[in-house]
Design a protein around this motif. Structure first.
Motif, mmCIF file in Angstrom:
data_model
loop_
_atom_site.group_PDB
_atom_site.id
_atom_site.type_symbol
_atom_site.label_atom_id
_atom_site.label_comp_id
_atom_site.label_asym_id
_atom_site.label_seq_id
_atom_site.Cartn_x
_atom_site.Cartn_y
_atom_site.Cartn_z
ATOM 1 N N ASN A 70 0.800 -1.224 0.000
ATOM 2 C CA ASN A 70 0.000 0.000 0.000
ATOM 3 C C ASN A 70 0.832 1.272 0.000
ATOM 4 O OD1 ASN A 70 0.779 -0.751 2.700
ATOM 5 N ND2 ASN A 70 -0.552 0.857 3.470
ATOM 6 N N ASN A 71 2.113 1.192 0.371
ATOM 7 C CA ASN A 71 2.874 2.444 0.452
ATOM 8 C C ASN A 71 4.289 2.343 -0.111
ATOM 9 O OD1 ASN A 71 4.128 0.956 2.462
ATOM 10 N ND2 ASN A 71 4.054 2.581 4.011
ATOM 11 N N VAL A 72 4.578 1.337 -0.946
ATOM 12 C CA VAL A 72 5.894 1.285 -1.578
ATOM 13 C C VAL A 72 6.021 2.456 -2.541
ATOM 14 C CG1 VAL A 72 5.112 -0.304 -3.410
ATOM 15 C CG2 VAL A 72 7.551 -0.152 -2.847
ATOM 16 N N ARG A 73 7.132 3.160 -2.480
ATOM 17 C CA ARG A 73 7.346 4.373 -3.290
ATOM 18 C C ARG A 73 8.446 4.090 -4.303
ATOM 19 N NH1 ARG A 73 8.191 8.772 1.400
ATOM 20 N NH2 ARG A 73 8.886 9.981 -0.401
ATOM 21 N N TYR A 74 8.124 4.252 -5.573
ATOM 22 C CA TYR A 74 9.075 3.892 -6.618
ATOM 23 C C TYR A 74 8.713 4.563 -7.936
ATOM 24 C CZ TYR A 74 5.586 0.794 -8.768
ATOM 25 O OH TYR A 74 4.475 0.295 -9.385
ATOM 26 N N ARG A 75 9.662 4.484 -8.864
ATOM 27 C CA ARG A 75 9.433 4.915 -10.247
ATOM 28 C C ARG A 75 10.152 3.944 -11.169
ATOM 29 N NH1 ARG A 75 12.189 8.439 -13.703
ATOM 30 N NH2 ARG A 75 13.580 9.145 -12.025
ATOM 31 N N ILE A 76 9.491 3.545 -12.241
ATOM 32 C CA ILE A 76 10.127 2.678 -13.242
ATOM 33 C C ILE A 76 10.881 3.572 -14.222
ATOM 34 C CG2 ILE A 76 9.779 0.968 -15.066
ATOM 35 C CD1 ILE A 76 9.161 -0.084 -12.281
ATOM 36 N N GLU A 77 12.208 3.469 -14.199
ATOM 37 C CA GLU A 77 13.029 4.272 -15.108
ATOM 38 C C GLU A 77 12.950 3.728 -16.534
ATOM 39 O OE1 GLU A 77 17.250 6.197 -14.430
ATOM 40 O OE2 GLU A 77 17.472 4.112 -15.110
ATOM 41 N N SER A 78 12.937 2.403 -16.672
ATOM 42 C CA SER A 78 12.826 1.789 -17.994
ATOM 43 C C SER A 78 12.381 0.346 -17.841
ATOM 44 C CB SER A 78 14.155 1.858 -18.756
ATOM 45 O OG SER A 78 15.159 1.112 -18.090
ATOM 46 N N ARG A 79 11.818 -0.182 -18.914
ATOM 47 C CA ARG A 79 11.386 -1.579 -18.984
ATOM 48 C C ARG A 79 11.937 -2.143 -20.289
ATOM 49 N NH1 ARG A 79 6.471 -4.150 -16.963
ATOM 50 N NH2 ARG A 79 5.956 -2.096 -16.115
ATOM 51 N N THR A 80 12.767 -3.171 -20.198
ATOM 52 C CA THR A 80 13.474 -3.690 -21.366
ATOM 53 C C THR A 80 13.267 -5.192 -21.512
ATOM 54 O OG1 THR A 80 15.202 -2.014 -21.057
ATOM 55 C CG2 THR A 80 15.712 -3.855 -22.511
ATOM 56 N N ALA A 81 12.798 -5.605 -22.676
ATOM 57 C CA ALA A 81 12.736 -7.032 -22.995
ATOM 58 C C ALA A 81 14.133 -7.490 -23.387
ATOM 59 C CB ALA A 81 11.749 -7.278 -24.117
ATOM 60 N N LEU A 82 14.584 -8.589 -22.796
ATOM 61 C CA LEU A 82 15.960 -9.030 -22.972
ATOM 62 C C LEU A 82 15.972 -10.533 -23.229
ATOM 63 C CD1 LEU A 82 18.877 -7.792 -22.660
ATOM 64 C CD2 LEU A 82 18.840 -8.659 -20.329
ATOM 65 N N SER A 83 16.928 -10.973 -24.020
ATOM 66 C CA SER A 83 17.140 -12.400 -24.241
ATOM 67 C C SER A 83 18.542 -12.757 -23.766
ATOM 68 C CB SER A 83 16.981 -12.741 -25.728
ATOM 69 O OG SER A 83 17.244 -14.102 -25.966
ATOM 70 N N VAL A 84 18.621 -13.716 -22.857
ATOM 71 C CA VAL A 84 19.912 -14.171 -22.329
ATOM 72 C C VAL A 84 20.128 -15.603 -22.783
ATOM 73 C CG1 VAL A 84 21.309 -14.527 -20.269
ATOM 74 C CG2 VAL A 84 19.626 -12.670 -20.320
ATOM 75 N N ALA A 85 21.062 -15.812 -23.690
ATOM 76 C CA ALA A 85 21.318 -17.148 -24.257
ATOM 77 C C ALA A 85 20.031 -17.764 -24.786
ATOM 78 C CB ALA A 85 21.972 -18.045 -23.214
#
Length: 308
Positions: free
Chosen positions: A269-284
């Motif tokens: 109910n009170n976590v404070r945050y901001r999403i700077e970026s969202r990136t789809a990634l492929s690892v191997a």
């Protein structure tokens, strides 16, 4: 490659940052290839006298995802709190994608990358991951990036009956006390909301899981654990090497007293945050999504979120 930029916060111009990302990626892959065992995870996380061996990324094509009815109706959001453990991430994502695909578990791996300047806050990152995981997933796994399941009999299915602690004290290579619920814990989204998520007051390493255990009990839920697993402490491989990656275990000001209290007010109910970026990634060849997360801290409430 450009997707790696999503892992690196900062304000450099794009060309130096692009070059730096390529250099780091090449160095990490080279290090991994030279230092891994080549045989996959070592049972029990055993270490030779020559130092710890990392498992190599899986070779060959990955299993197809969600192409058959046998995969079932549920979808898992694998929430991985993360900061600067790139060599572990290179192993973790393809390993877990293959492990879950082989078990026909629909899943989405979310790397919760904390990019602010505060101390690491695993619980808040999990709260953020829950809120950002989308409506196409109906249960979560709170999963450490340095813990790999070796026994394919481990259950990652929908935990309808209550929270399911995969890395139980009888199996985890390090933590064996009865109320331990860290490492790998599965919950339905409904049950996580009943607990109001995790407390946001735990900056630095440790204790947030112990407080969450009390929340689970307070919500009237019962923690379940694996049965019939005979591999004991060799059920998981623990990749963390404390000799070169020190944990932030400092206790500052009132933090020492506060860490044993139950937070009855805060959580989802009170976590404070901001999403700077969202990136789809492929690892191997294994897909995941990296969320670069900026947490916020009220220094009047938790002055220990910084080192001062």
């Amino acid at each position: 490659s450009p997707p790696l930029l999503g892992l690196l916060p900062g304000r450099l111009s794009v060309f130096p940052l692009f070059f730096l990302a390529l250099l780091l990626g090449f160095a990490s892959l080279l290090w991994l290839q030279l230092s891994c065992s080549g045989d996959g995870p070592v049972p029990g996380g055993g270490q030779s006298r020559e130092g710890p061996h990392q498992p190599c990324p899986p070779q060959g094509p990955l299993l197809p995802v969600e192409d058959e009815a046998s995969w079932g109706p549920h979808r898992l959001a694998l929430l991985v709190p993360f900061r600067e453990r790139f060599e572990e991430l290179l192993v973790f994502v393809p390993y877990m994608h293959r492990f879950l695909s082989k078990k026909r578990i629909r899943h989405h791996i979310l790397i919760l990358n904390q990019v602010d300047h505060f101390r690491f806050n695993r619980a808040s990152l999990i709260n953020v991951g829950f809120l950002e995981s989308g409506n196409d997933t109906d249960y979560i796994a709170m999963h450490d990036v340095d813990l790999l399941p070796l026994n394919e009999q481990l259950d990652y299915g929908f935990p309808e009956a209550g929270p399911f602690h995969v890395a139980s004290p009888e199996l985890h290579p390090l933590y064996h006390y009865k109320t331990y619920v860290g490492g790998i814990l599965l919950l339905t989204k409904q049950h996580y909301e009943m607990c109001n998520g995790m407390s946001n007051r735990f900056w630095g390493w440790g204790r947030e899981d112990d407080e969450f255990y009390r929340r689970i009990k307070g919500a009237g839920l019962q923690v379940r654990r694996p049965s019939g697993i005979t591999t004991g402490y060799e059920t998981f491989q623990h990749l963390h090497d404390p000799s070169w990656r020190k944990r932030d275990q400092k206790r500052i000001a009132a933090q020492k007293q506060e860490q044993f209290k139950v937070d009855r007010e805060g959580g989802l109910n009170n976590v404070r945050y901001r999403i700077e970026s969202r990136t789809a990634l492929s690892v191997a060849g294994a897909p995941c999504t990296v969320l670069n997360i900026l947490l916020d801290c009220d220094t009047n409430e938790t002055p220990w979120c910084t080192f001062g």
